[in-house]
Each structure stands twice: as C-alpha cells, then as structure tokens.
Design a protein around this motif. Sequence first.
Motif, mmCIF file in Angstrom:
data_model
loop_
_atom_site.group_PDB
_atom_site.id
_atom_site.type_symbol
_atom_site.label_atom_id
_atom_site.label_comp_id
_atom_site.label_asym_id
_atom_site.label_seq_id
_atom_site.Cartn_x
_atom_site.Cartn_y
_atom_site.Cartn_z
ATOM 1 N N UNK A 290 65.530 69.731 37.939
ATOM 2 C CA UNK A 290 64.067 69.598 37.922
ATOM 3 C C UNK A 290 63.392 70.757 38.664
ATOM 4 N N UNK A 291 63.943 71.122 39.811
ATOM 5 C CA UNK A 291 63.359 72.240 40.570
ATOM 6 C C UNK A 291 63.510 73.553 39.819
ATOM 7 N N UNK A 292 64.640 73.726 39.123
ATOM 8 C CA UNK A 292 64.841 74.942 38.340
ATOM 9 C C UNK A 292 63.839 75.015 37.195
ATOM 10 N N UNK A 293 63.617 73.896 36.527
ATOM 11 C CA UNK A 293 62.656 73.871 35.433
ATOM 12 C C UNK A 293 61.226 74.124 35.940
ATOM 13 N N UNK A 294 60.918 73.581 37.107
ATOM 14 C CA UNK A 294 59.590 73.806 37.686
ATOM 15 C C UNK A 294 59.392 75.279 38.012
ATOM 16 N N UNK A 295 60.412 75.904 38.566
ATOM 17 C CA UNK A 295 60.344 77.345 38.870
ATOM 18 C C UNK A 295 60.125 78.140 37.584
ATOM 19 N N UNK A 296 60.879 77.797 36.533
ATOM 20 C CA UNK A 296 60.748 78.519 35.264
ATOM 21 C C UNK A 296 59.351 78.368 34.675
ATOM 22 N N UNK A 297 58.812 77.149 34.694
ATOM 23 C CA UNK A 297 57.473 76.917 34.147
ATOM 24 C C UNK A 297 56.418 77.708 34.908
#
Length: 322
Positions: A290-297
């Motif tokens: 989830x944190x990785x996806x948030x960073x990417x977004x």
Amino acid sequence: MYIPKGKTGKRPLGIPTIEDKVLQPSVRSVLEPIYEEDFKEFSYGFRPNRSCHHAIEYMFEKVSYGRMRYIIDADIQDYFGSIDHGLLRVFLDRRVKDGVVRKMLDKWLKAGILEDKQLHYPKGGTPQGGIVSPILSNIYLHYVLDEWFSDKIQPLLTGKSFMVRYADDFVMGFEKGEDAKRVMAVLDKRFTKYGLRLHPEKTKVIDLNTNIRGERSFDFLGFAHYMGKTRKGRLVLKRKTSSKKLVMAITKTGDWIKGNRHRKLKELICDLNVRLRGHYAYYGVTFNVRSLNKYHRCVERLLHKWLNRRGGNEPLYLEKIV
C-alpha cells in the motif's frame, strides 16, 4: 561540511584526504576479522553480508513467533559526535595491540575540523564519512550496549528477550512488561556512564498488544512496525514505510522532477525510473504494497503537474511494483 538531518537538523560530514582514503580500507580490513569474532548475532550495521532487511527479518521472527511484544524503542542523541576517545582507546586495547594500526587510528580520531576558517580539534566523536568510522562506532556500542545486554541483563530477566541493532539504531523486545520496565529504568544510566545520552521523548516502552491508537507501533530503519493479522488469521509483526520517510521521499522526488522538467522526456522518465527502482529496492518488502502504491501515485501526479506546463502528449511510463 554539514549534511541535512531530518527537517531542520544537520550532521557533520568528514571528508578524508586521498592518502587516508587509501589507508583506511587497509586498517578496516585488519579490524574486521578481529571483531567479527566478537560482535553479537543481533548486530547488523556496517558488517559483511548483513543489511537492514536482515535486521528487520530478525526482529520480525522474534516478535511474531517468540511473542516478545513489549518493545523499548530507543534513540541515542548525536551518537557519532559523542563517542569518548579515551574510552574508545580502552576498548581497542582489549583486542588491537599493533602499534602502527593504533597510531593511524589515533591520527584519524585527532584530525582537526576546519569551520569558518578556524581549525578545531575534537575531544570526542568519529567523523561520519570516514571509511573506518563505522567499525569504530560498532566497537564502541559493542562494549557499551551489546555485551552488557547479552551478558549482564538477559540472565537476570524472568522472560524471553531480544535486541536488534543497526549502527546506532536499536530495539529491545521482551516477553513480559515487567522486564521491559526494569531495563528501561537502568538503560539511561548505562549510556550516561559512557558519555552517551538517550533522547528523553523518543525513548519509550511500547506495548504492541495495546489497542490505543498511536501507541501500538514504532519506527525502525525507515519502517513503521505494528501487529496485524495475515490472511490465515495469524498475528504477526507487519511493517510499512514510516510516514516521515514516505513524505520525505515524495518531497525529494517532487523537487527532483521540478528541477529536471526541462530535459528531454525520454531521458527524464529513464532517470526517474532509476529513482523509483531504488525506492522499491529498499521499501519493497512483505506487507508494504500500500505504501509503495501511494508513493507511485504521488510521484505520477507530481510528474503530470510539472510536465503539463510544458504541453505535448508524449506517453509516460513509470515503473511500478506489482
């Protein structure tokens, strides 16, 4: 020279001369085999074939399967600048007798610091940036903390316990809350004896079993650690990118995009993907998607924000963890 530390702080950085850059790896190669025999299993910082991920996995097993869920989350104030040279020499006397090696170490410890055109000679600390500094800092904490905890403290406790240390960052875990409180009561005295100080606000006992929001997690090596259930319903220690590190990573990447938005799009995307891969390589661990996806977004939005000012409709492709 000073480099940023956090939002407002700065830490000194030592830049060795060409001669010292050649000599320091040789001295380190002499010290490493000696102290690898002494260093404890739970010490991971700046040691061969050991990494932050190894330290995190070690802690995961102890908390998840050993049920040691009372945590002492400690923070040493200005550790690298507070190491007592006299005590460090006493510690070195136990294992290093070679006169040439000791002479070189004394020379590097006494090296002057040029600041505002004034030369100062420090009476404590090891300059960060020196090749030999990490092993010297490890040696100091090995005697001050590691040996003390494993040889003197653990035999006196009534329940199971563990410690994991990476450089000056360390965490202690206990099966029983009473043991955690007993160790917490003497920890600051132990550090004061050797010229070190624990941050009074950042050093605390955490009960991972509590349901009180804000008191059931702790930060270690860039991750926030907390108890959670797996898909099979087992309670384990989970981790995610700490909010502080996530905000910092997004801010730095955004500043980089802003400063490089004038470059050719293909080159910009290529270099940005390198930065993304570096972030994923460290923070791409189990439970952290989830944190990785948030960073990417967030990076994707920042990229569109700054490229929209250029115009055009060239396709974008940012690498993403799936």
